[in-house]
Write a protein that holds these residues in place. Structure first.
Motif, short mmCIF file in Angstrom:
data_model
loop_
_atom_site.label_atom_id
_atom_site.label_comp_id
_atom_site.label_asym_id
_atom_site.label_seq_id
_atom_site.Cartn_x
_atom_site.Cartn_y
_atom_site.Cartn_z
N ASP A 7 15.86 9.60 -1.39
CA ASP A 7 15.80 9.16 -2.78
C ASP A 7 14.38 9.30 -3.31
OD1 ASP A 7 18.14 8.15 -4.00
OD2 ASP A 7 18.23 6.66 -2.39
N ASN A 8 14.24 10.06 -4.37
CA ASN A 8 12.95 10.18 -5.05
C ASN A 8 11.80 10.54 -4.11
OD1 ASN A 8 11.04 10.07 -7.12
ND2 ASN A 8 10.68 7.87 -6.80
N ILE A 9 12.04 11.52 -3.24
CA ILE A 9 10.98 11.95 -2.31
C ILE A 9 9.94 12.78 -3.07
CG2 ILE A 9 10.46 13.38 -0.28
CD1 ILE A 9 11.85 10.67 0.33
N GLN A 10 8.69 12.36 -2.97
CA GLN A 10 7.58 13.10 -3.58
C GLN A 10 6.51 13.26 -2.52
OE1 GLN A 10 6.20 11.49 -7.34
NE2 GLN A 10 8.16 10.45 -7.69
N SER A 25 10.16 14.46 -6.77
CA SER A 25 11.34 13.61 -6.89
C SER A 25 12.65 14.24 -6.39
CB SER A 25 11.51 13.17 -8.34
OG SER A 25 12.52 12.19 -8.39
N ASP A 27 16.19 14.10 -4.49
CA ASP A 27 17.31 13.26 -4.03
C ASP A 27 18.27 14.16 -3.25
OD1 ASP A 27 16.33 11.16 -5.61
OD2 ASP A 27 17.51 11.81 -7.34
N THR A 59 6.14 10.59 3.72
CA THR A 59 6.32 10.92 2.32
C THR A 59 5.31 10.12 1.49
OG1 THR A 59 7.94 11.08 0.55
CG2 THR A 59 8.14 9.15 1.97
N GLU A 61 5.98 9.17 -1.63
CA GLU A 61 6.78 8.30 -2.49
C GLU A 61 8.24 8.46 -2.08
OE1 GLU A 61 6.69 5.54 -4.84
OE2 GLU A 61 4.83 6.67 -5.11
N GLY A 62 9.04 7.42 -2.29
CA GLY A 62 10.47 7.57 -2.11
C GLY A 62 11.03 6.88 -0.87
#
Ligand SMILES: Nc1ncnc2c1ncn2[C@@H]1O[C@H](COP(=O)(O)OP(=O)(O)OP(=O)(O)O)[C@@H](O)[C@H]1O
Ligand SMILES: [Mg+2]
Length: 224
Positions: A7-10, A25, A27, A59, A61-62
């Motif tokens: 989810d929302n991997i940045q 971002s 998914d 990661t 973010e996410g």
């Protein structure tokens, strides 16, 4: 049901004072037992996404969920444990350990996974796995005496010897000719179906996509 969920991997890499966002971002949900192919141009972020999903790099973010665990919320040590027990890996090159026989490559992997298996279970699992990839007769050979396709079959045996739930593969056929590549792909597909292993596989190869249940394409760090 999604066994594995991103989810929302940045992902941002810092170079000195500048930084570059490589994943934007993302998914992605992986259904249990499905083989998902991740494709896209060179530099689009496929390997970065795969290694983040597999817990091999962090990661920025996410959230990453596997079964009932949120991998982004637990300690690095706990992630390592999940990875060792439940994840398998195959790369472009087999990366076998020189001087170890085919059988010893698998034994080393079982030691690393720290499974509490009996000697008998280990022995039968090694035999059955090497048979399933057609390499039992080569069990006492060392890597230098194997062809590229044979090495890759040993690498696949090693990646599933501990009965993982997830298999992460980064261009597993890239170093093989089309015949060997087809063999390796039917092997991965068969193992995934037979053992109910959920596979995320990066590939450049159009011919390989026919083995996938689903193809996801990346462009400039996004899923398109
Ligand atoms: N550790 C890193 N530090 C800085 N930049 C990185 C790092 N790893 C990857 N990159 C950059 O991230 C981008 C995506 O790389 P990645 O390896 O994920 O692409 P790829 O889709 O797997 O490409 P290929 O098909 O060529 O293997 C590239 O521009 C790469 O240079
Ligand atoms: Mg790559």
């Amino acid at each position: 049901m999604a066994l594995f969920q991103l989810d929302n991997i940045q992902k941002t890499f810092k170079h000195g004072t500048t930084s570059e966002q490589i994943l934007q971002s993302i998914d992605l949900e992986l259904t249990k037992g499905a083989l998902t192919a991740l494709t896209g141009a060179s530099g689009s972020g496929k390997s970065t996404l795969l290694t983040i999903a597999a817990g091999l790099q962090e990661t920025t973010e996410g959230t990453i969920r596997f079964e009932d665990k949120t991998l982004t919320a637990i300690s690095a040590e706990q992630v390592r444990e999940v990875r060792a027990k439940h994840f398998g890996f195959v790369f472009q090159q087999a990366h076998l350990v020189p001087f170890l026989t085919v059988k010893e490559q698998l034994e080393l992997m079982l030691d690393t996974a720290e499974l509490k298996w009996s000697k008998e279970k280990r022995r039968s699992r090694i035999k059955e796995t090497l048979e399933s990839v057609g390499m039992w007769s080569h069990r006492d050979s060392q890597p230098e005496n194997l062809s590229g396709g044979e090495k890759q079959r040993v690498a696949i045996a090693r990646s599933i010897i501990h009965e993982p739930k997830m298999l992460f593969a980064d261009e597993p056929t890239a170093s093989l000719d089309s015949k060997r590549s087809a063999e390796v792909m039917s092997l991965i597909q068969g193992l995934s179906k037979e053992l109910d292993i959920t596979v995320l596989m990066v590939t450049h190869d159009e011919d390989v996509l026919q083995y996938a249940d689903r193809t996801v394409e990346m462009k400039d760090g996004k899923i398109i």
